[in-house]
Write an enzyme that holds these catalytic residues in place. Structure first.
Site, PDB file in Angstrom:
ATOM      1  N   SER A   1       0.762  -1.093   0.069  1.00 20.06           N
ATOM      2  CA  SER A   1      -0.059  -0.075   0.085  1.00 20.06           C
ATOM      3  C   SER A   1       1.044   1.090   0.074  1.00 20.06           C
ATOM      4  CB  SER A   1      -0.975  -0.039   1.184  1.00 20.06           C
ATOM      5  OG  SER A   1      -0.181   0.083   2.503  1.00 20.06           O
TER       6      SER A   1
ATOM      7  N   ASP B   1       7.001   2.613   6.113  1.00 17.47           N
ATOM      8  CA  ASP B   1       6.747   1.934   4.711  1.00 17.47           C
ATOM      9  C   ASP B   1       6.857   2.962   3.690  1.00 17.47           C
ATOM     10  OD1 ASP B   1       6.468  -0.303   6.440  1.00 17.47           O
ATOM     11  OD2 ASP B   1       4.420  -0.796   5.514  1.00 17.47           O
TER      12      ASP B   1
END
Length: 373
Positions: A125, A183
């Site tokens: 994502s 991330d």
């Protein structure tokens, strides 16, 4: 009018060392193993999604009201958690917010193509959000288009990467609610060590790894809570374990920085031993799983060294593939892992962050996907 194609990639991530210890103030080293390209759907008239366009900024979290309105606009049911729904919602929010701040994003077609499996803890994502942020910011000219004629790849300035990362973090907030920001930092810069972000390509060699998905679902939230409970119950026992994990992260970082771009075999025994020690520590703090133990046994039977990556409790593991590993040994290892019901990929750690590519650099599979869209 925007009349050119933007081809972007951003890496996923694996945690090399420091799982769970980072939650308690220790160093974490993350390296991105995989690069994936873009996909999606035509951008709607985002201006019609909300009446007010004035409350958007890369430093502000998406509000509940904004997301509710966008869900209604897109026909997404309340509480929907399917990756496709969350990806659409993130795109709508980022397109609207970036348009509101920098001027309308031109009519665009977005195609997302990825080698990263969703829900496996590999940062899929975030890679999506980073590519989306870079593409939208470039299209509305909030940042430059750094690719020069004749170049195959290019990257943005540090200031522009910071802006890309900020908007990608907002996309991650749409998808995950309260993400750590690690991330998207990996997707933007290529490496995250502790609380500092730095480019990976200048000082870390490309290393081959086998990435294995045990396909065992797990809850990061539950695992983190379990570690915290153990620390509170046995602080004199658990805190030294976390200190040791921290020391492993720092030792690994030192070894990687000392390795040349094409490392010779003598570095690998140290890296392999660090894998083994860290895996034992992770079992001690309670985030191991029988599937991960099986993974380690299978690879050990072929003389290879593995550890879990991420939250543990299932999920993914990584195996270091040292130079000189014969194809026969690699194939046998992969075959035995697949026989356990696992899924494996060979990849590299040490890839750069978000990158702009020339259209000519696309591989045949991506070109086919584009032609079918």
């Amino acid at each position: 009018m925007w009349e050119r194609s933007l081809v972007l990639s951003a890496p996923g991530k694996v945690i090399l060392h420091g799982e769970h210890a980072v939650v308690h103030g220790k160093v974490r080293s993350l390296l991105p193993p995989v690069e994936g390209l873009r996909s999606g759907s035509p951008a709607p008239d985002a201006a019609s999604a909300l009446r007010t366009r004035s409350d958007f900024d890369e430093s502000k979290s998406p509000s509940v009201e904004q997301l509710h309105t966008l869900k209604e606009f897109a026909g997404i049911a309340a509480g929907a958690s399917a990756p496709e729904s969350l990806a659409t919602l993130a795109f709508l929010y980022m397109c609207l917010a970036i348009s509101a701040k920098y001027g309308d994003v031109p009519n665009v077609d977005i195609l997302v193509w990825s080698e990263l499996p969703t829900g496996a803890g590999l940062g899929s994502s975030a890679a999506y959000a980073v590519c989306l942020a870079a593409a939208l910011l470039t299209a509305c000219r909030a940042i430059s288009c750094p690719l020069k004629e004749g170049e195959s790849t290019a990257r943005w300035t540090e200031e522009e990467l910071t802006l890309i990362n900020s908007w990608a973090f907002q996309g991650e907030r749409v998808i995950h609610g309260n993400p750590s920001g690690v991330d998207n930092a990996v997707g933007t810069w290529g490496m995250y060590v502790g609380k500092e972000v730095s480019l990976v390509t200048s000082r870390v060699p490309m290393l081959r790894i086998l990435l294995t998905n045990t396909k065992v679902p797990r809850s990061t939230k539950v695992l983190v809570a379990g570690v915290k409970e153990k620390i509170l119950k046995f602080p004199a026992i658990m805190n030294p374990v976390l200190d040791s994990i921290d020391a492993i992260s720092q030792e690994c970082q030192s070894v990687l920085e000392a390795m040349p771009a094409n490392p010779s075999p003598e570095y690998y025994p140290v890296l392999e031993e660090l894998f083994d020690i860290n895996q034992h520590h992770l079992n001690v703090i309670g985030v191991g799983h029988p599937s991960l133990d099986m993974l380690c046994r299978v690879t050990a039977s072929h003389g290879l060294h593995s550890k879990l990556t991420g939250a543990g409790g299932g999920g993914c593991g990584i195996t270091l593939l040292r130079p000189g590993l014969e194809a026969e040994g690699y194939d046998a290892t992969k075959r035995d892992l697949c026989a356990c019901g696992f899924e494996c990929w060979e990849t590299n750690i040490g890839a750069p962050g978000v990158t702009l590519h020339s259209s000519s650099s696309l591989n045949a599979e991506v070109l086919h996907a584009l032609s079918e869209s």
